[in-house]
Design a protein around this motif. Structure first.
Motif: not given
Length: 172
Positions: A70-78
């Motif tokens: 959907c091209l919305e911002p996604v936060r990915i914890p690594l």
């Protein structure tokens, strides 16, 4: 932070760094570092080897990118530990093509007088990123008929995918 082989010959080097966003270039304009990259570990020159370096430690960071659906911002914890081995490029005999044994496939190569820590951390972050980056597993993405974000609106379109491989038979 650069670690030279000459310094590593004398002693093991420890690192505990907090790299602020914007210091590492990820070569992907959609991938952004949101929090400081915390990395803790050590680098050492292994004895009885030809300039082989072991880098071990752990890292933690939050990255942001666009959802693949959907091209919305996604936060990915690594966050993950790492234990890596690097050899001096050319230490395998200087031939253009060689057969790689299984243990050799787990070794990286470096050129010059040492290793740059930011390069190692960038590589680890890129390897930790999931293949498909989505905001949630239930993300509906865009409507293929009208282009609306189906997470935000119910467009009412009824789209049924067709198998185009058989479309030529419809003309018979």
């Amino acid at each position: 932070m650069f670690f030279s082989v000459r310094d590593l010959e004398l002693r093991k080097a420890a690192f505990n760094v907090a790299i602020p966003p914007g210091q590492i270039d990820f070569a992907d304009s959609k991938l952004r570092q949101v929090t400081p990259l915390m990395a803790d570990g050590a680098m050492e020159l292994l004895e009885n080897t030809q300039d082989e370096i072991r880098v071990s430690g752990c890292l933690e960071v939050q990255m942001e990118t666009d959802c693949d659906r959907c091209l919305e911002p996604v936060r990915i914890p690594l966050g993950a530990p790492f234990d890596l081995y690097y050899r001096l490029n050319g230490s395998v005999g200087g031939r253009d093509e060689i057969a790689i044994r299984t243990p050799d496939s787990e070794v990286g190569f470096y050129e010059g007088d040492g290793l740059e820590l930011n390069d190692i951390l960038r590589e680890q972050i890129l390897l930790l990123l999931p293949m498909q980056r989505v905001c949630s597993e239930s993300c509906k993405g865009f409507c293929p008929a009208c282009g609306a974000n189906r997470n935000q609106v119910d467009c009412g379109c009824h789209f049924q995918p067709q198998d185009d491989r058989w479309s030529a038979l419809k003309n018979l």
